[in-house]
Scaffold this motif. Sequence first.
Motif, PDB file in Angstrom:
ATOM      1  N   ASP A   1       0.981  -1.194   0.084  1.00 34.83           N
ATOM      2  CA  ASP A   1      -0.003   0.110  -0.405  1.00 34.83           C
ATOM      3  C   ASP A   1       0.863   1.211  -0.121  1.00 34.83           C
TER       4      ASP A   1
ATOM      5  N   ASN B   1       0.562   4.852   1.026  1.00 33.22           N
ATOM      6  CA  ASN B   1      -0.307   6.275   2.237  1.00 33.22           C
ATOM      7  C   ASN B   1      -1.520   5.521   2.086  1.00 33.22           C
ATOM      8  N   GLY B   2      -1.266   4.014   2.404  1.00 38.06           N
ATOM      9  CA  GLY B   2      -2.734   3.629   2.831  1.00 38.06           C
ATOM     10  C   GLY B   2      -3.379   3.246   2.224  1.00 38.06           C
ATOM     11  N   LYS B   3      -2.626   3.097   0.368  1.00 39.49           N
ATOM     12  CA  LYS B   3      -4.256   2.769   0.046  1.00 39.49           C
ATOM     13  C   LYS B   3      -3.918   1.662  -0.103  1.00 39.49           C
TER      14      LYS B   3
ATOM     15  N   GLN C   1       4.825   7.159   1.505  1.00 36.66           N
ATOM     16  CA  GLN C   1       5.060   5.952   1.978  1.00 36.66           C
ATOM     17  C   GLN C   1       4.460   4.876   2.007  1.00 36.66           C
TER      18      GLN C   1
ATOM     19  N   ARG D   1       4.039   0.995   2.224  1.00 34.27           N
ATOM     20  CA  ARG D   1       4.143  -1.309   3.350  1.00 34.27           C
ATOM     21  C   ARG D   1       4.307  -1.941   2.545  1.00 34.27           C
TER      22      ARG D   1
END
Length: 738
Positions: A650, A652-654, A678, A680
Motif C-alpha cells: 500500500d 500512503n494507506g491505499k 510511504q 508498506r
Amino acid sequence: MRDYILLPVVVALAIAIALITRVAPFGDGATGFNLKEAQVTLHAIASEPRSVGSVGHAKAQLWLLKRFSDLGLQVDTQSGIGVRQANFDARRKGAISVAPFNNIIATLPGRDRNKKAVALMAHYDSVFGSDGAADDGAGIASLLETARILAKGPKPARDVIFIATDSEELGLIGAQEFFDRHPLAKRIEAVVNVEARGSRGRAIMFQTSPGNAELIELWAANAVHPTGNSLANNVYQHLPNDTDLSVPLAKGITGINAAFIDRLKGYHMPTDTIENLDPHALRHLGNFALTTTKALAYAETLPKQGIEAAYFDFFGLFIVRYPMWFGWVLVAVGFAFLFTARLQRMGVRWPQVVGGALGVLGLMVGAGVIIHFVSAWAYGTGMIPLRERINEMGPALWMYVTFVSGVVLLARPKEALWVGSVVLMLCCALAAQIWMPGASWLFDWGGLIGAILVYLASRSGWQSSPVIYISALTGGLWGALLLTGVIVTYVSVAPMTPAPVVLIIPFAITLIGPVIMAYGQLQNSRRVGGGLVALASLGAVWFALNPSFSERNPRPGDLFYYKDGNSGNSYWATSSTSHELPDGPATKISPKGFNSLRWKAVPAPASDVELPVVRLREQGDKIVLTMVSNDAPRLMNFVVKSKIPLINVDVNGKPVRVVPGTDIRLGWRSETPDAILQMRFDKENAGALDIDFVYAMAGMPQGAPPAGGPDTDWTRLNGAKVVSGSLNIAYGTNVASR
C-alpha cells in the motif's frame, strides 16, 4: 458557370462553413445561463495561479465553500493525501501519484432522495505557473452557474451533486479519492464533466461512457448548438490523455464530457488568463453543463448503457445519430452502388481501379511522411520546440492543407483514380466498423456518396451536369464536415504529428472527383498544384526561421541545475534544445531509473543540493519505506525495485497493484512542505530494495545563468535544483535507514 470554376468555389465554401462552425455561438439559447455571473466566479478564483499548495488555491477553496453555501446547498469537504495508480500501459506503467487534495462537494436535494443521483464535476486546481482561467476555471464557473439556476428552480427528480475536485492536474487525485472513498459516490449513476484545452471555440462533446445511445439521445435533444461526434470520442480513447471523468468511467458509471479546444497555445501556460478566454466559449461550455445536467436531473429514469451510437453534429444545428450497426448497412449499400456501376462505360476496368486505390494510398502515405518530417525539421525536438509547434498549430494547419491540396492537383485524378479512391474509402469504412467504429460514420457516408456518384457517372458520364453539380453540393457539405473532424483530430494529435491532415486527399478525390477532373482539364492545372506545394514549402521555411514566441505568448524557461548523485557530476540541463544552455561541451544525460527523462546538459560547478530523507523500518508484520521532503518539492519521484515479490503493498494507506518483475513508480508533484511518500508491504522474507530517485527543489545555485523565461507546467524544472541518486536498502534481517 464553367465546370472548372466550381473547384475553387466548392473548396472556399467548404473551408468557410468549417471555420464558421468552429466559432463559439453568440446566442445564449435562452437557457438562463448568465455570462456575467460566470465571469464573477472567474474573477474570484482565476486571477492568480491556484496550483495545489499555493495561496491562490487556498483563496479559491474558501470562496467556493462560501458561494455554494450562499446558494443554499448542502456543502461537504473531503481532504487528505490522495493516491491514484495509473494504467499499466507502455506510457504510464502503473505509476502511482500522491498529492494532497481538498474536494468540495455540494448537494442539491431532489424530490426523491432514494433515486440514483446525478453529478456535475469540474476541477478547481490549476497547473503550476498558470491562472487556469479556461482550465478549469471555465468548468467551475459553469458548475456554479448550473447550481445557481437549478437551486432557484423546481426541485429536480433526484439529488444533484456538484463536485469541485482538487489535484486533477497532479494525476486526477481528487476524483479518484471521491469515487473511491466518499459515501455519496455510491449514489451517483451519471456524471457530467466540463473541461478546457484551449481558450476559445465551441464546447465539443468528446467523450462518453460505452453503450451511449440513450445518453446521446438525451444530450442531443437538449443541447444548445450541439457539437461533437463519435470520431472524437473514439480518437480520445486512443490518446494518452485523461480527465476526471476517466475515474467514474473506469467504475462503470455513465458519463459525458465536453471541452473547448481551440487556441491551444494557452493550454497550461501563463497566458491562460481571464483576458484571453473567449466569453462565448465559456457560455457554450456552460450551456452544455446546464442543459445536460438539467435533463438528467429531471429525468424520471437515467440513461442506461446499452447500444453504442454513431453520431455527428450537422454544423451545430442538430445531431445525426443512429445505432453503430447501421454503419454496416451504409457500407453494404455503398458497395452495392459500386458493383452495379457500369465502369466499362467510363473506360475503367477493375485492375485499373485497384491500381487507383493503391495510388491514392501512396499519395496519403507519401504526403503524411513528408508532413511529419517537415514538421519535425521546422521545430526540432524538446519541450520548448513542442510549445512553439503548439503556438503555430492554427496557421500551420493551413500550410498542411495547402500542401495536400497541391498534391491532389498534381496527381490530376482521372476516372481510375477516382473510382479507386471510392473503393479505398469503402474499405476504410469496413476497417473502421471493425476496429474503430466511432470513426466509421465519416468513411461510411463519404464512401456511400462517392459510390452513388460513380454509379450516376457510369450511366450518364462524369462530365454530365447532374454528376458534377451533385458532386459539388454533397462533396462541399461533407467536405466541410470532414474539415471540422480533421481539425479536431489534428488539434488532438498535432503535437505528436500533424499527419492526419492527409485524410483530405482520399475524401477530396472521392467526394469532388468529377469537379477536380473538370478542373484538371485546364492546361495549367498542374502548375496550380505545384504552386500550392511551393507555397506550403515556403511556409515551412518561414515557420522554421521565425519563432512564434512573443510578449503575448512568451517562450518558457527551461534551464535547471542538475546533480547526478551516482557519479557526482553537476550540470546545467534542459529538456529542450542546446540553445537553452550556457556555453560548454554539450552532452545528453538521463537519470538512472528514469529513461523517459532525457536532458541536454553542459558541465556546471558543484553545489550542495538537499536530499530527500529515506527511511526503512519494521512496523509489526510490515516493512515501511518512507520518503520525506522537509521543504516544498517541485517533484519527488522514486522507482522502487525488488528481486522478490512484494506482498500486500500500500502507498500512503491505499492498496496498490504490483506486477511481479515490474518497477514500482511513486511520484509527488505538489509544492507543499513536509511531503511524505510511504510504501508498506508484508514482512515475510529478508530482501533488499533498489531505489532510484529524482528530487527537485525551487531555486538555482548562486551564480546560475538566467533561466530565460517564465515557469510553466511544461518546463516544471525551470529554475530548480535537481538531484538524482540510487540506494540499496536491506530489510528483514538488517533493516537500515538513511
